[in-house]
Design an enzyme around this catalytic site. Structure first.
Site, PDB file in Angstrom:
ATOM      1  CB  SER A 267      -0.892   0.009   1.240  1.00 25.29           C
ATOM      2  OG  SER A 267      -0.090   0.275   2.372  1.00 25.29           O
ATOM      3  CE  LYS A 268      -0.089   8.475  -0.902  1.00 29.08           C
ATOM      4  NZ  LYS A 268      -1.067   9.387  -0.381  1.00 29.08           N
ATOM      5  NE  ARG A 269      -0.425   3.945   7.161  1.00 30.88           N
ATOM      6  CZ  ARG A 269      -0.930   3.168   8.113  1.00 30.88           C
ATOM      7  NH1 ARG A 269      -2.187   2.787   8.053  1.00 30.88           N
ATOM      8  NH2 ARG A 269      -0.180   2.777   9.115  1.00 30.88           N
ATOM      9  N   GLY A 271       5.018   2.482   1.585  1.00 28.93           N
ATOM     10  CA  GLY A 271       6.026   3.343   0.975  1.00 28.93           C
ATOM     11  C   GLY A 271       6.389   4.489   1.905  1.00 28.93           C
ATOM     12  CD  GLU A 272       2.166   7.910   2.979  1.00 27.27           C
ATOM     13  OE1 GLU A 272       1.616   7.512   4.021  1.00 27.27           O
ATOM     14  OE2 GLU A 272       1.550   8.460   2.036  1.00 27.27           O
TER      15      GLU A 272
END
Ligand code: GLU
Length: 502
Positions: A267-269, A271-272
């Protein structure tokens, strides 16, 4: 006969994103596999924008998708901005087409009007739930609900009075649906498991399922390559093809891209949290692979290996080689773990063999850290010295600082360690060589000559020099650094260190 017609049809694949946000790497990999398959088979790669859900549509997303495909080198043969003879390529502009086709299904008795309001349906659903059952709009109860099958006579009147309606697929009972997924093989599903899915919504827009099937047929798509999340819809899609009496394309569902650590979908999270990009280009607050200094062809190479393998140990492929070796038979079933280190390693390899001129021309935004005021020869020398150390182009900035700033401090740990070897004396010797204009290439032998009497550990000599020039023990070959810095700067740094040691 049909399979013969299929064989002579040229390959046409499509990438069909919904413009609900930026394209993430999962979507980009789907686009890549479609592209590779099309090119391998000298077919066409089509971009179709599936924007029937106006509520979820994000304004900038469509342009972003086109830009991202372009940057990635996956330019479609047909798209909204490059229309071919199968347009329009935006579903929101194809309403009249869906309308015509839904009417034909109604005439064939394969679809029907339903007037149940959302409130009525949620009440029924709640009643079912109370009895621990799940409501399914279908054969077992459609004759008790407000639709054209149950109330044929009222239907015309309701339509004339513009009572809102949806149009549902009439799913037959007791049918076994056999579908083939090119990655997983045959899958058999009983039609009783499928409800009478809505094909047209009350706002006159088709649902994803209906528009997708109609468009794939009309656009003469031969192979549908898409994410695994669409596998559960495959039987329904087959029913829609059957209702029209159309041949279905071949399907391949790509494995999920998994988190680098732990379980589940990337998920994008993630990556963050872990500091890697998930979008090809920057989107809102997030930097993309481009901004981090990926060569698009390296990213494509990495994504190709995320769910597919060439069957050999070879891991580095330029795009034209990928097209040659790509074979859908080798797409894996199981999820593929995202591995940023591996992606960086591939980028590192590409940086290694891409000639400098190309890098300077294609990625000026990363080369700006090598000042324009330097002669191009110096800019080139710095880049070629550092390039083997780069995994991302963004690292060039910090790596090249050594050429821009004299050290402000010296690593005290190293200094303490070499103190007994008198670094001041060593550095004085280097100062002498610079002043005598001895070429850097001769420094090593000269200093060895000098050391015959001194008998200092050679490591300490090199560390003293490095400390004086760079301030710490990291960085490329120190003689190369001195060569590029030139006599004047080298001497300044040596003297500064000398004066610092009292
Ligand atoms: N619009 C769907 C998506 O956003 C397309 C799925 C398909 O390729 O059929 O992924």
């Amino acid at each position: 006969m049909l399979s013969l017609t299929k064989k002579i049809m040229s390959v046409r694949v499509r990438f069909a994103p919904s413009p609900t946000g930026a394209l993430h790497i999962g979507g980009l990999r789907t686009a890549l596999y479609n592209y590779l398959f099309a090119k391998k088979n000298t077919g066409q790669f089509v971009l179709r924008i599936e924007d029937t859900d106006q509520n979820r549509k994000v304004d900038q997303a469509e342009a972003y998708i086109e830009d991202a495909l372009k940057w990635s080198g996956l330019e479609p043969d047909e798209s909204p901005t490059k229309p071919g003879r199968f347009g329009p390529y935006r579903q929101s502009e194809r309403k009249h087409i869906y309308q015509k086709h839904i009417e034909s299904l109604i005439e064939k008795g394969k679809a029907y009007y339903a007037f149940d309001t959302p409130e009525e349906l949620s009440k029924i659903r709640a009643d079912y739930e109370r009895q621990k059952e799940t409501f399914k709009y279908g054969a077992e109860n459609r004759m008790n609900l407000k639709n054209a099958l149950n109330l044929p006579r009222e239907t015309t009147e309701k339509l004339l009075n513009e009572i809102p309606y949806v149009i549902r697929l009439k799913v037959d009972v007791g049918k076994s649906i056999k579908v083939k997924d090119g990655v997983r093989g045959y899958i058999e599903i009983q039609s009783d498991e499928i409800d009478d899915k809505i094909l047209m919504k009350a706002d006159g827009m088709p649902t994803y399922h209906f528009a997708n099937v109609v468009d794939d047929h009309l656009m003469e798509i031969t192979h549908v390559i898409r994410g695994e999340e669409w596998l559960p819809s495959l039987a329904l899609h087959q029913l829609i093809y059957d209702a029209f009496e159309w041949d279905a394309p071949e399907f391949m569902h790509l494995p999920l891209i998994l988190k680098p650590q732990g379980k589940g979908k990337l998920s994008k999270r993630d990556g963050e949290k872990l500091g890697f990009p998930v979008f090809p280009l920057a989107w809102e607050e997030s930097e993309g692979f481009k901004e981090r200094g990926f060569l698009p062809e390296a990213l494509m190479n990495y994504l190709a290996l995320l769910g597919w393998n060439p069957g050999t140990d070879k891991e580095i492929f330029e795009m034209n080689r990928l097209v040659e070796v790509f074979d859908t038979e080798r797409i894996q079933k199981g999820g593929a773990k995202f591995d940023f280190e591996k992606a960086k390693w591939i980028n590192h390899k590409f940086l290694g063999f891409t000639d400098q001129k190309t890098i300077f021309e294609r990625f000026p935004e990363f080369m700006d850290c090598l000042p324009d005021s330097w002669p191009q020869k110096k800019r080139s020398a710095v880049y070629s010295l550092l390039r083997d150390r780069l995994f991302l182009l963004e690292e060039l900035k910090s790596q090249s600082e050594v050429f821009l700033e004299d050290p402000v401090e010296y690593d005290s740990k190293v200094l303490n360690k070499i103190q007994k070897n008198d670094p001041k004396k060593i550095v004085a010797q280097f100062c002498k060589m610079v002043k005598e204009e001895i070429a850097v290439k001769d420094w090593k032998s000269k200093i060895q000559e000098w050391n015959e009497n001194e008998k200092l550990p050679f490591g300490a000599i090199m560390q003293s020099l490095r400390l004086a020039i760079v301030g710490n023990l990291s960085g490329p070959d120190i003689f190369d650094v001195c060569e590029i810095l030139g006599n004047q700067v080298t001497l300044r740094r040596l003297e500064k260190f000398y004066n610092h040691q009292n």
